[in-house]
Design a protein around this motif. Structure first.
Motif, short mmCIF file in Angstrom:
data_model
loop_
_atom_site.label_atom_id
_atom_site.label_comp_id
_atom_site.label_asym_id
_atom_site.label_seq_id
_atom_site.Cartn_x
_atom_site.Cartn_y
_atom_site.Cartn_z
N ARG A 43 0.80 -1.22 0.15
CA ARG A 43 0.03 -0.01 -0.03
C ARG A 43 0.86 1.25 -0.09
O ARG A 43 0.50 2.42 -0.42
CB ARG A 43 -0.84 -0.10 1.15
CG ARG A 43 -1.90 -1.17 1.24
CD ARG A 43 -2.84 -1.03 2.56
NE ARG A 43 -4.21 -1.98 2.23
CZ ARG A 43 -5.23 -2.13 2.98
NH1 ARG A 43 -5.13 -1.10 3.90
NH2 ARG A 43 -6.16 -2.84 2.61
N ARG A 44 2.16 1.22 0.43
CA ARG A 44 2.92 2.43 0.65
C ARG A 44 3.52 2.41 -0.94
O ARG A 44 4.29 1.61 -1.59
CB ARG A 44 4.16 2.28 1.49
CG ARG A 44 3.63 2.35 2.82
CD ARG A 44 4.74 2.36 4.10
NE ARG A 44 4.36 2.53 5.18
CZ ARG A 44 4.00 3.87 5.75
NH1 ARG A 44 4.24 4.95 5.10
NH2 ARG A 44 3.62 4.00 6.99
N THR A 45 3.61 3.69 -1.53
CA THR A 45 4.36 4.00 -2.85
C THR A 45 5.74 3.90 -2.36
O THR A 45 6.34 4.15 -1.31
CB THR A 45 4.04 5.34 -3.32
OG1 THR A 45 4.35 6.47 -2.48
CG2 THR A 45 2.33 5.43 -3.27
N ALA A 46 6.67 3.80 -3.60
CA ALA A 46 7.98 4.04 -3.60
C ALA A 46 8.38 5.10 -2.88
O ALA A 46 9.41 5.14 -2.13
CB ALA A 46 8.64 3.96 -5.12
N ASP A 47 7.89 6.51 -3.21
CA ASP A 47 8.16 7.64 -2.49
C ASP A 47 8.06 7.47 -1.01
O ASP A 47 9.02 7.95 -0.09
CB ASP A 47 7.45 8.76 -2.96
CG ASP A 47 7.94 9.25 -4.51
OD1 ASP A 47 8.96 8.74 -4.93
OD2 ASP A 47 7.17 9.72 -5.04
N ASP A 48 7.02 7.01 -0.46
CA ASP A 48 6.83 6.93 0.75
C ASP A 48 7.77 5.88 1.51
O ASP A 48 8.47 6.24 2.66
CB ASP A 48 5.44 6.25 1.32
CG ASP A 48 4.20 7.19 0.95
OD1 ASP A 48 4.60 8.61 0.96
OD2 ASP A 48 3.06 6.94 0.71
N ARG A 49 8.17 4.80 1.01
CA ARG A 49 9.17 3.97 1.43
C ARG A 49 10.37 4.45 1.57
O ARG A 49 11.20 4.51 2.64
CB ARG A 49 9.03 2.74 0.65
CG ARG A 49 7.85 1.73 0.79
CD ARG A 49 8.00 0.33 0.25
NE ARG A 49 8.32 0.27 -1.23
CZ ARG A 49 7.36 0.09 -2.05
NH1 ARG A 49 6.08 -0.01 -1.51
NH2 ARG A 49 7.75 0.35 -3.29
N LEU A 50 10.88 5.22 0.56
CA LEU A 50 12.17 5.75 0.25
C LEU A 50 12.10 7.03 1.60
O LEU A 50 13.36 7.19 2.09
CB LEU A 50 12.35 6.72 -1.07
CG LEU A 50 13.50 7.30 -1.17
CD1 LEU A 50 14.73 6.56 -1.22
CD2 LEU A 50 13.85 8.12 -2.52
N GLN A 51 11.08 7.77 1.68
CA GLN A 51 11.21 8.78 2.79
C GLN A 51 11.45 8.01 4.11
O GLN A 51 12.01 8.83 5.08
CB GLN A 51 9.89 9.53 2.81
CG GLN A 51 10.05 10.88 3.76
CD GLN A 51 8.82 11.65 3.50
OE1 GLN A 51 7.85 11.29 2.80
NE2 GLN A 51 8.99 12.79 4.06
N VAL A 52 10.61 7.07 4.58
CA VAL A 52 10.59 6.14 5.75
C VAL A 52 12.06 5.95 5.87
O VAL A 52 12.99 6.09 6.89
CB VAL A 52 9.82 5.00 5.76
CG1 VAL A 52 10.24 4.07 6.82
CG2 VAL A 52 8.46 5.50 5.69
N ALA A 53 12.75 5.33 4.84
CA ALA A 53 14.17 4.82 4.91
C ALA A 53 15.05 5.98 5.26
O ALA A 53 16.16 5.78 6.00
CB ALA A 53 14.60 4.09 3.75
N SER A 54 15.08 7.09 4.57
CA SER A 54 16.16 7.79 4.54
C SER A 54 15.88 8.60 5.82
O SER A 54 16.69 9.02 6.61
CB SER A 54 15.79 9.13 3.50
OG SER A 54 14.46 9.63 3.66
N THR A 55 14.51 8.94 6.38
CA THR A 55 14.52 9.75 7.79
C THR A 55 15.20 8.44 8.87
O THR A 55 15.60 9.06 9.87
CB THR A 55 12.91 9.72 7.99
OG1 THR A 55 12.49 10.67 6.92
CG2 THR A 55 12.62 10.36 9.39
N ALA A 56 14.91 7.49 8.57
CA ALA A 56 15.27 6.32 9.73
C ALA A 56 16.83 6.43 9.61
O ALA A 56 17.47 6.45 10.73
CB ALA A 56 14.66 5.07 9.42
N VAL A 57 17.41 6.18 8.51
CA VAL A 57 18.96 6.33 8.79
C VAL A 57 19.55 7.73 9.27
O VAL A 57 20.54 7.54 9.89
CB VAL A 57 19.37 6.09 7.06
CG1 VAL A 57 20.95 6.26 6.87
CG2 VAL A 57 19.02 4.87 6.58
N ILE A 58 18.83 8.72 8.80
CA ILE A 58 19.25 10.06 9.39
C ILE A 58 19.18 10.10 10.89
O ILE A 58 20.27 10.67 11.60
CB ILE A 58 18.74 11.01 8.56
CG1 ILE A 58 18.85 11.25 7.29
CG2 ILE A 58 19.12 12.51 9.35
CD1 ILE A 58 18.46 12.29 6.42
N GLY A 59 18.07 9.57 11.44
CA GLY A 59 18.01 9.52 12.70
C GLY A 59 18.51 8.65 13.62
O GLY A 59 18.38 8.49 14.81
#
Length: 393
Positions: free
Chosen positions: A122-138
């Motif tokens: 259900r998550r789009t590719a942009d949503d998954r990318l934003q989740v991953a990038s936010t998690a790595v930065i944090g």
């Protein structure tokens, strides 16, 4: 005939020039409004979030506010804000969990990427990318101090989203009614012009020479139809949750862009069918199936009437045509004239007075297309008149 053609071309050139100047003016005004709203949102987000942000530098709040305030519609800014906040919360939560279990290591980053990629269909590719990038930065901040590393970014994102939505909704919220109506009028003008040109071509016995060009122009209408649909969808979306409610009011008796587009979508099919039938008949191998010139001469008049009806259909009620005639009246005049000719030609075919009986199926196809085309326009026009009558009570 020549004077009327010159006058029509001159009027069309004047319309294109006015339309160009109007588009340039609207574009420059919209850019100025976007710049003004962007500045307000950035300063407001900095003031509100800067009081408690780490180091007094709420860059995340400002960045989120800029994204929300520059959304194309208020509805889209709200939905985009919800997606942005949820994605950041999911990413920071993922960072907190992996930091607790694995620490700020390469293995934790790898786990974050794998989980984000497999986050669900259900998550789009942009949503998954934003989740991953936010998690790595944090990840590092969550490992050092979970509360100080996770809570402030979430709060900054919320503040920035609220500020961006508020500014976008309260300070000249975007509307695209003029663009959608212009796209629909342009589509109607292109269809009406093609019908008129086919009528003039048939009247001057240019069927064989021009039928292929007519067919190409009819096929190109699909692109204009797609662009008009996109503009109308964006205009309809811009009305949702929009504080400029007065802009939703339209002149009584005028079709909305959506209603006009629905009618023109059917008209485009009929125009393409007419062009295809004429092209096939002009270059067909069966000589006994060729259309008679008597039919073509009368059909040429009908196409010109239909072209005038299509062009008048999308015009606003307050705009008058030549001689002060209201476009709605010209539309019904064209419909009545074409229907009268249709009945007369049907009687001639049934009575056997037309030559080349082998082409009867071609006659029927062309006449049916015109009948459906005008019926689509008439159906929507009657609906609009009923709505206007109910609104006037």
């Amino acid at each position: 005939m020549q004077d009327s053609t010159i006058l029509r071309r001159r009027n069309a050139a004047e319309r294109r020039i006015r339309h160009l100047f109007r588009r340039v003016r609207v574009k420059h005004t919209r850019h100025a409004v976007h710049g003004f709203k962007t500045l307000i949102a950035a300063l407001l987000a900095w003031v509100v979030a800067g009081q408690w942000a780490p180091g007094g530098r709420p860059y995340l709040a400002v960045a989120t506010a800029l994204l929300m305030v520059n959304a194309s519609t208020v509805y889209r800014s709200v939905t985009k804000a919800a997606q942005n906040v949820l994605a950041r919360m999911a990413g920071l939560t993922l960072a907190l969990v992996t930091a607790r279990l694995l620490g700020p290591t390469a293995a934790a980053a790898a786990v974050i990427v794998v989980i984000a990629v497999l986050a669900g269909p259900r998550r789009t590719a942009d949503d998954r990318l934003q989740v991953a990038s936010t998690a790595v930065i944090g990840l590092a901040a969550a490992a050092a101090d979970p509360m100080a590393g996770v809570v402030p970014p979430v709060l900054e994102t919320l503040v920035g989203a609220v500020v961006g939505i508020a500014v976008n909704a309260l300070v000249l919220p975007p509307l695209y009614l003029e663009e959608s109506e212009s796209a629909v009028r342009g589509l109607a003008h292109a269809m009406g012009t093609l019908l008129h040109d086919m009528g003039v071509g048939l009247a001057h016995h240019r069927l064989a020479a021009a039928s292929h060009t007519w067919l190409l122009r009819a096929r190109n209408l699909d692109e204009r139809l797609t662009r008009a649909e996109e503009q109308v969808q964006r205009a309809d979306e811009s009305l949702r949750w929009n504080t400029r409610c007065a802009a939703q009011a339209r002149r009584k008796g005028d079709p909305t862009a959506s209603e006009a587009l629905r009618a023109l979508r059917g008209v485009s099919l009929q125009v393409r069918g007419i062009a295809r039938t004429l092209a096939d008949n002009a270059h067909g191998s069966h000589a006994d199936h060729r259309l008679g010139q008597q039919f073509l001469d009368r059909y040429a008049e009908t196409l010109q009437l239909a072209g005038a009806a299509v062009q008048a259909f999308a015009e606003p009620l307050s705009r008058t045509g030549s001689g002060g005639t209201i476009p709605r009246e010209r539309l019904h005049g064209a419909i009545e004239g074409a229907m009268t000719w249709h009945e007369a030609m049907t009687g001639r075919i049934e009575g056997g007075t037309l030559a080349r009986p082998g082409a009867w199926h071609v006659y029927g196809s062309l006449m049916t297309d015109v009948e459906r085309l005008l019926a689509d326009l008439d159906r929507v026009d009657v609906h609009v008149r009923r709505v206007a009558a109910r609104a006037a009570r």
